[in-house]
Design a protein around this motif. Structure first.
Motif, PDB file in Angstrom:
ATOM      1  N   ALA A  83       0.893  -1.279  -0.393  1.00 51.23           N
ATOM      2  CA  ALA A  83      -0.408   0.021  -0.641  1.00 51.23           C
ATOM      3  C   ALA A  83       1.111   0.991  -0.217  1.00 51.23           C
ATOM      4  N   LEU A  84       0.423   2.014  -0.497  1.00 52.15           N
ATOM      5  CA  LEU A  84       0.704   3.391  -0.935  1.00 52.15           C
ATOM      6  C   LEU A  84       0.527   4.586   0.821  1.00 52.15           C
ATOM      7  N   LEU A  85       2.088   4.753   1.134  1.00 49.84           N
ATOM      8  CA  LEU A  85       1.202   5.990   2.587  1.00 49.84           C
ATOM      9  C   LEU A  85       1.213   7.378   1.916  1.00 49.84           C
ATOM     10  N   PRO A  86       0.469   7.693   2.989  1.00 50.18           N
ATOM     11  CA  PRO A  86       0.789   9.072   2.587  1.00 50.18           C
ATOM     12  C   PRO A  86       1.962   9.972   2.625  1.00 50.18           C
ATOM     13  N   THR A  87       1.983  10.457   1.880  1.00 49.87           N
ATOM     14  CA  THR A  87       3.509  12.327   2.038  1.00 49.87           C
ATOM     15  C   THR A  87       4.129  12.173   3.073  1.00 49.87           C
ATOM     16  N   GLU A  88       4.838  12.562   3.081  1.00 51.64           N
ATOM     17  CA  GLU A  88       5.945  13.427   4.557  1.00 51.64           C
ATOM     18  C   GLU A  88       4.877  13.800   4.915  1.00 51.64           C
ATOM     19  N   ALA A  89       4.995  15.341   3.520  1.00 51.05           N
ATOM     20  CA  ALA A  89       4.403  16.533   4.159  1.00 51.05           C
ATOM     21  C   ALA A  89       3.060  16.321   4.789  1.00 51.05           C
ATOM     22  N   GLU A  90       1.497  15.316   4.324  1.00 49.62           N
ATOM     23  CA  GLU A  90       0.475  15.370   4.805  1.00 49.62           C
ATOM     24  C   GLU A  90       0.349  14.515   6.570  1.00 49.62           C
ATOM     25  N   LEU A  91       1.878  13.454   6.353  1.00 52.84           N
ATOM     26  CA  LEU A  91       1.812  12.717   7.971  1.00 52.84           C
ATOM     27  C   LEU A  91       2.878  13.742   8.920  1.00 52.84           C
ATOM     28  N   ALA A  92       3.217  14.744   8.492  1.00 61.00           N
ATOM     29  CA  ALA A  92       3.691  15.885   9.356  1.00 61.00           C
ATOM     30  C   ALA A  92       1.902  16.397   9.843  1.00 61.00           C
ATOM     31  N   THR A  93       1.508  17.112   8.977  1.00 63.99           N
ATOM     32  CA  THR A  93       0.037  17.483   9.133  1.00 63.99           C
ATOM     33  C   THR A  93      -0.285  16.696  10.583  1.00 63.99           C
ATOM     34  N   GLU A  94      -0.555  15.172  10.072  1.00 66.50           N
ATOM     35  CA  GLU A  94      -1.233  14.947  10.793  1.00 66.50           C
ATOM     36  C   GLU A  94      -1.287  14.485  11.766  1.00 66.50           C
ATOM     37  N   PHE A  95       0.482  14.525  12.293  1.00 57.95           N
ATOM     38  CA  PHE A  95       1.038  14.542  13.325  1.00 57.95           C
ATOM     39  C   PHE A  95       1.518  15.930  13.940  1.00 57.95           C
TER      40      PHE A  95
END
Lengths: 233, 233
Positions: free
Chosen positions: A29-41
């Motif tokens: 599976a494809l993970l979210p991008t680094e930028a998206e994960l940064a926002t989430e966390f």
DNA sequence: GAGTGGTCTAGACCACCTG
DNA sequence: AGGTGGTCTAGACCACTCA
């Protein structure tokens, strides 16, 4: 107070790992991008990058520019093997270590050694045979060949007290090595040294060592019957 | 142009490594602080930190707050062992892989397996025996035990075509394992399967696998005579 | 208490890859 | 051409540990 500590890269790493283990993100599976994960966390992208880099090093995820980060489909498991000295191995078992030099002589490198180490045949080498004991019981037999040209000091060392492995580790601490493991049947000499019946199945480790592309040493360690090498991953 | 590229963390890492290998900084010596190195290399401290962290991971240097960074006195060499499937091992040798299931039955876990895997004795397990071949020659014999409770799907899988190792890798991809290596003498059954004389010295790998503290599987792989497991470090 | 490594940030630019 | 990870920066604060 609600959150006594901020999200560090370890938190991100562990949470991502948890989602992979629990199949929130399945294999491939494809993970979210680094930028998206940064926002989430709620942290900086560099923090996410650090977390994902560690997982990539472990082989858990595959990262490619532009295409993004995916869960590794069929992870290749890697075990870390500690290659320790005989003394360490023996003392880890809470036994008393003893070393004995069996023979020591200079000689021309035989053909098999030349090809094994990438040494021109006929080169002068130091050939040592030694025994290592744990609590008086045979631990392993060492058959070692040292390239004198690569380690000039070995001609003067007599190795009566200090095992060649430890001496070399102090002399040439940072080197590369090929190592291989196999099972072999005890011949008459090994049966004698290791106090076992001829033909007994013995665990054997062979190691060729280089320092900056120059061959340094070849060692064949044959362990007592029943020896077991352990690791985890 | 004089310097077409800036100093990256790899440059710092390699240069520090070079100085250690060439004994500019000897064993046990204290390195400059991160800030000092950053000044010397003309980069940010974070860059130096990244470089030194990698060397610390390799075991080349020891880092402690306040006391600073030192060259490891007696580095513990670590070999990375790839634990691959039989198919991979065979195909790496450019041979044709073949798999055959020998036996398959449910049974209560024997005592030795219980202690080996941390399983309550008497638990229902799936016991498989299988052979793996390379170019028609015996490659290794597999003796495998699967904890049905941990992997319910295994009761339905028949393993006639897909090796249990590959099936499990797809089913339980991320897990921990203990692995050990030893030499053993061929008994009558192994001699038959591996086409060798009884008593022959055989290389053997045993692996216990857990998923989140739950025992999953135990496998004993016994390789054909002369098999050699290789690694580098 | 003070020095050192450990980590985070916000922003920036670059290299690589795919569409 | 544009999106994604790879890396660097300058500064900051924290945590550990030694004196």
């Amino acid at each position: 107070m609600q959150q006594p500590k901020k999200t560090g890269f370890q938190d991100v790493r562990d949470e991502v790992m948890r989602r992979i283990e629990t199949r929130v993100w399945d294999q491939g599976a494809l993970l979210p991008t680094e930028a998206e994960l940064a926002t989430e966390f709620g942290c900086a992208r560099a923090t996410v990058n650090r977390a994902l880099r560690e997982l990539a090093d472990r082989g858990v995820i595959d990262r490619k520019r532009k295409s993004g980060t995916r869960v590794t489909a069929l992870p290749v498991k890697q075990a870390k093997l500690e290659i320790a000295t005989a003394r360490r191995l023996v003392e880890e078992r809470n036994a008393t270590y003893r070393y004995a030099l069996v023979s020591r002589r200079m000689q021309a490198a035989p053909g098999w050694l030349g090809s094994q180490m990438g040494l021109t045949p006929g080169t002068e080498v130091l050939h040592l045979e030694a025994m290592h004991y744990g609590d008086g019981q045979p631990f392993h037999f060492e058959d070692r060949w040292i390239n004198i040209a690569a380690v000039p000091g070995c001609a003067e060392a007599d190795f009566a007290l200090k095992p060649p492995g430890e001496w070399l580790l102090a002399e040439v601490p940072f080197s590369n090595a090929d190592v291989s493991f196999t099972a072999t049947a005890a011949d008459a000499a090994l049966a004698d040294y290791l106090a076992c019946a001829p033909g007994a199945a013995l665990f054997q480790m062979e190691r060729s060592t280089w320092f900056q592309d120059a061959p340094v040493t070849f060692a064949r360690m044959t362990f007592h019957p029943g020896y077991r090498m352990r690791s985890r991953y």
